[in-house]
Write an enzyme that holds these catalytic residues in place. Structure first.
Site, mmCIF file in Angstrom:
data_model
loop_
_atom_site.group_PDB
_atom_site.id
_atom_site.type_symbol
_atom_site.label_atom_id
_atom_site.label_comp_id
_atom_site.label_asym_id
_atom_site.label_seq_id
_atom_site.Cartn_x
_atom_site.Cartn_y
_atom_site.Cartn_z
ATOM 1 N N ASP A 106 0.801 -1.301 0.301
ATOM 2 C CA ASP A 106 0.007 0.019 -0.301
ATOM 3 C C ASP A 106 0.793 0.987 0.261
ATOM 4 O O ASP A 106 1.748 1.264 0.476
ATOM 5 C CB ASP A 106 -1.214 -0.141 1.299
ATOM 6 C CG ASP A 106 -2.275 0.540 0.936
ATOM 7 O OD1 ASP A 106 -2.580 1.498 0.480
ATOM 8 O OD2 ASP A 106 -3.613 -0.392 2.043
ATOM 9 N N ASP A 207 -3.075 4.805 -2.379
ATOM 10 C CA ASP A 207 -3.986 5.675 -1.592
ATOM 11 C C ASP A 207 -4.674 6.813 -1.975
ATOM 12 O O ASP A 207 -3.603 7.261 -2.822
ATOM 13 C CB ASP A 207 -3.256 5.191 -0.399
ATOM 14 C CG ASP A 207 -4.511 6.063 0.880
ATOM 15 O OD1 ASP A 207 -5.232 5.234 0.831
ATOM 16 O OD2 ASP A 207 -4.462 6.850 1.275
ATOM 17 N N GLU A 266 -6.276 3.743 -6.437
ATOM 18 C CA GLU A 266 -7.632 4.169 -5.509
ATOM 19 C C GLU A 266 -7.634 5.426 -5.660
ATOM 20 O O GLU A 266 -6.964 6.016 -4.938
ATOM 21 C CB GLU A 266 -7.308 4.003 -3.777
ATOM 22 C CG GLU A 266 -8.631 4.073 -3.094
ATOM 23 C CD GLU A 266 -8.460 4.889 -2.177
ATOM 24 O OE1 GLU A 266 -9.373 4.488 -1.081
ATOM 25 O OE2 GLU A 266 -7.637 5.239 -1.578
ATOM 26 N N HIS A 339 -11.073 -2.187 3.682
ATOM 27 C CA HIS A 339 -10.967 -1.407 5.138
ATOM 28 C C HIS A 339 -12.223 0.031 6.078
ATOM 29 O O HIS A 339 -11.860 -0.305 6.669
ATOM 30 C CB HIS A 339 -9.845 -1.667 5.842
ATOM 31 C CG HIS A 339 -9.224 -0.374 4.664
ATOM 32 N ND1 HIS A 339 -9.065 -1.223 3.470
ATOM 33 C CD2 HIS A 339 -8.905 0.854 5.062
ATOM 34 C CE1 HIS A 339 -7.937 0.222 3.280
ATOM 35 N NE2 HIS A 339 -8.007 1.583 4.680
ATOM 36 N N ASP A 340 -12.532 0.063 4.586
ATOM 37 C CA ASP A 340 -12.806 1.296 4.843
ATOM 38 C C ASP A 340 -14.329 1.171 4.413
ATOM 39 O O ASP A 340 -15.645 2.369 4.930
ATOM 40 C CB ASP A 340 -12.703 2.492 3.312
ATOM 41 C CG ASP A 340 -11.886 2.692 3.926
ATOM 42 O OD1 ASP A 340 -10.547 2.701 5.303
ATOM 43 O OD2 ASP A 340 -10.496 3.393 2.785
#
Ligand code: TEU
Length: 581
Positions: A106, A207, A266, A339-340
């Site tokens: 990430d 990200d 992302e 995870h969000d």
């Protein structure tokens, strides 16, 4: 112009890949401190092999003050001691490769932690050489330079007493935004990427990478009634230089490199038209986008915690429009969870006992039948559910905590806030992985950092591995199909019955074969006329034990949450199942 890069040994290997996202702090704890770690991941790789995924994406494991669970990085070239050491990382990577899988890091470089040495230097004086690495502005009329709001409530500007200026943070105040206009910043990021690639990693999930270029002058965002600050999407989403920065990054980092890499952007707020630009191979930017439109359809006008309920037609239309937009050029990822996001079975499915497994399998089926690269988030393959949050104290996530505090401070509706949080809080996805029915679901021998969902006693990996009819088994089949069936990669996508509020159906077509993916996304049984051309089709996959093996005569009787994939060869691809349109 065609950009030729060295990093495409097999240009499309990731088109038939399935990615598994690990959220390391909640996956497996090997040392009993209640916090997942690399040692824990290492002991669970066989499970991932059994599931069949071939790429693992790790949420951030770098040193971090953990203000946003690692999305606030203070050193890009090390491992946070909570997770392990670089030596353990190298061993894990070797093991992943030995098992024939790949590992993606990430990369969080829209912002750093405020404890990163770059920011420590930057804030030390207005004349420090790193001052310009971040986005500093004077006060205007004694207040913030604009009305930009943080994703985590309040202003996106933080006042720095020592140097009398504000710095920008689109997320927490401990996550200052880097200034990508500065070429030294871009070079520093490229160096980090090269460092990890040299270590052997197989690529990056980047990200909020479409936020890195802010618009000139950073003007006010349209105000939201009654709110002083608004998240200024138009001020930073797909900004003026983002394509240039990404093309430069790809050229500098991957140019001349030989290997099967993957880059995933992302991109909250990205449009399909922009996504096509980001992922057009001829432009040399990224391999695929990870977009958010379909997971925003249940947000109300006041944001995600203003939950408005499931609208299946809106959900279908969103995913279908992305299928259409990237049909010729570009590539998308396919996901329900990360995870969000709250757990999909509790969000778009039906987590009551009777339909829990069937609805999880049905949603997996409709997603995995589409064009794109599927992502499975840890626990999704078990149909893990939302957590029964009750009190504010249950939530640990900074977004949830700040949101609740802001509602209380402004005299808002606390009960409504708690209801919205229970449904949409990111902690729903972050409760520990449910491995077995032992203490703490087998996640840790210590005290888990976030409570284990009490349903672990029956909802766990051990139980599902032992059951050939489990949600886990269904995911195994879907993943195998993705690897083996070229029509899932290349087949043209054609939606059916798009206005139906309960049936989700579409076909995939090539010149030699076609698939019908059909699911009843509700409890009521439905009869659907599918057309005579499907009579001879084979049932490739179903989620209920009593589904008929072939369609006969031409109507399908679908029980509640019934989902099927039919496969037929040598059909004329120009013919649609006539009665479904
Ligand atoms: O998230 C980006 C993002 O905008 C959302 O998914 C975010 O969680 C949501 O809008 C909040 O309402 C990424 C990471 O996935 C997330 O965990 C981080 O908190 C965020 O960036 C900042 O790094």
């Amino acid at each position: 112009m065609t950009v030729t890069l060295g990093h495409r040994r097999d240009a499309a290997w990731w088109k038939s890949a399935v990615v598994y996202q690990i959220y390391p702090r909640s996956f497996a704890d090997s040392n009993g401190d209640g916090f997942g770690d690399l040692g824990g991941i290492s002991t669970r790789l066989d499970y991932l092999r059994m599931l069949g995924v071939n790429v693992i994406w790790l949420s951030p494991i770098y040193p971090s003050p953990q203000a946003d669970n690692g999305y606030d990085i203070s050193d890009y070239r090390d491992i946070d001691p909570r997770f392990g050491t670089l030596a353990e990382f190298d061993a894990l990577l070797a093991k992943v490769h030995g098992l024939g899988m790949k590992l993606v890091m990430d990369l969080v470089v829209n912002h750093t932690s405020d404890e990163h040495p770059w920011f420590v230097e930057s804030r030390s004086s207005r004349h420090n050489p790193k001052r310009d690495w971040y986005i500093w502005r004077d006060a205007v009329d004694g207040v913030e330079p604009n009305n930009w709001g943080s994703f985590f409530s309040g202003s996106a500007w933080e006042w720095d007493e020592a140097t009398d200026q504000y710095y920008l943070h689109l997320f927490d105040r401990k996550q200052p935004d880097l200034n990508w206009r500065n070429p030294q910043v871009r070079k520093a990021v490229q160096d980090i990427m090269v460092w990890w690639l040299d270590r052997g990693v197989d690529g990056f999930r980047m990200d909020v990478i479409n936020f890195i270029s802010k618009v000139d002058g950073m003007p006010d965002a349209p105000a939201i009634d009654g709110q002083r600050f608004s998240v200024a999407f138009e001020g930073f989403v797909d900004g003026p230089h983002v394509h240039e920065y990404l093309a430069e990054m790809t050229r500098e980092v991957f140019g001349g490199r030989d290997g099967d890499y993957i880059t995933v952007g992302e991109m909250p707020g990205a449009s399909p038209e922009q996504a096509r630009l980001y992922t057009d191979p001829a432009r040399g930017e990224l391999d695929m986008v990870f977009q958010f439109e379909h997971v925003s359809v249940d947000h109300g006008p006041a944001g995600k915690f203003d939950y408005v309920g499931r609208d299946l037609v809106a959900l279908k239309k969103s995913l279908h429009r992305w299928q259409a937009a990237l049909a010729e050029t570009g590539w998308n990822s396919l996901y329900w969870n990360n995870h969000d996001q709250p757990r999909v079975v509790s969000r778009f499915g039906d987590d009551d006992a009777k339909y829990w497994a069937a609805s999880a399998k049905a949603l997996a089926t409709v997603l995995h039948g589409m064009r794109g690269t599927p992502f499975v988030y840890q626990g999704e393959e078990l149909a893990m559910t939302n957590y029964p949050f009750r009190i504010p104290h249950d939530h640990k996530d900074i977004e949830a905590v700040n949101f609740y505090d802001t509602v209380v401070e402004s005299g808002g509706d606390e009960a409504a806030a708690l209801a919205g949080l229970a449904k949409m809080s990111r902690d729903n996805a972050r409760t520990p992985m449910q491995w077995d029915d032992g203490p703490n679901a087998g996640f840790t021998s210590g005290n888990p950092w976030l409570s284990v969902n009490p349903n672990y006693t029956w909802l766990n990996a051990a139980a599902q591995i032992a059951d050939t009819d489990s949600v886990f088994a269904h995911y195994q089949t879907l993943i195998r199909l993705r690897h083996d069936l070229p029509i899932l990669i290349d087949g043209e996508f054609a939606p059916l019955m798009e206005g139906d509020p309960q049936i989700w159906a579409y076909t995939r077509n090539t010149s030699t074969a076609k698939l019908l993916v059909i699911a009843n996304c509700g409890r009521e049984a439905r009869t659907v006329e599918v057309g005579r051309e499907w009579i001879a089709a084979d049932l490739l996959l179903g989620n209920l034990p009593d589904a008929p093996a072939a369609i006969s005569p031409s109507a399908l009787e679908l029980a509640g949450w019934d989902a099927r994939i039919y496969y037929a060869t040598a059909l004329d691809s120009s013919r649609r199942p006539s009665n479904l349109n």
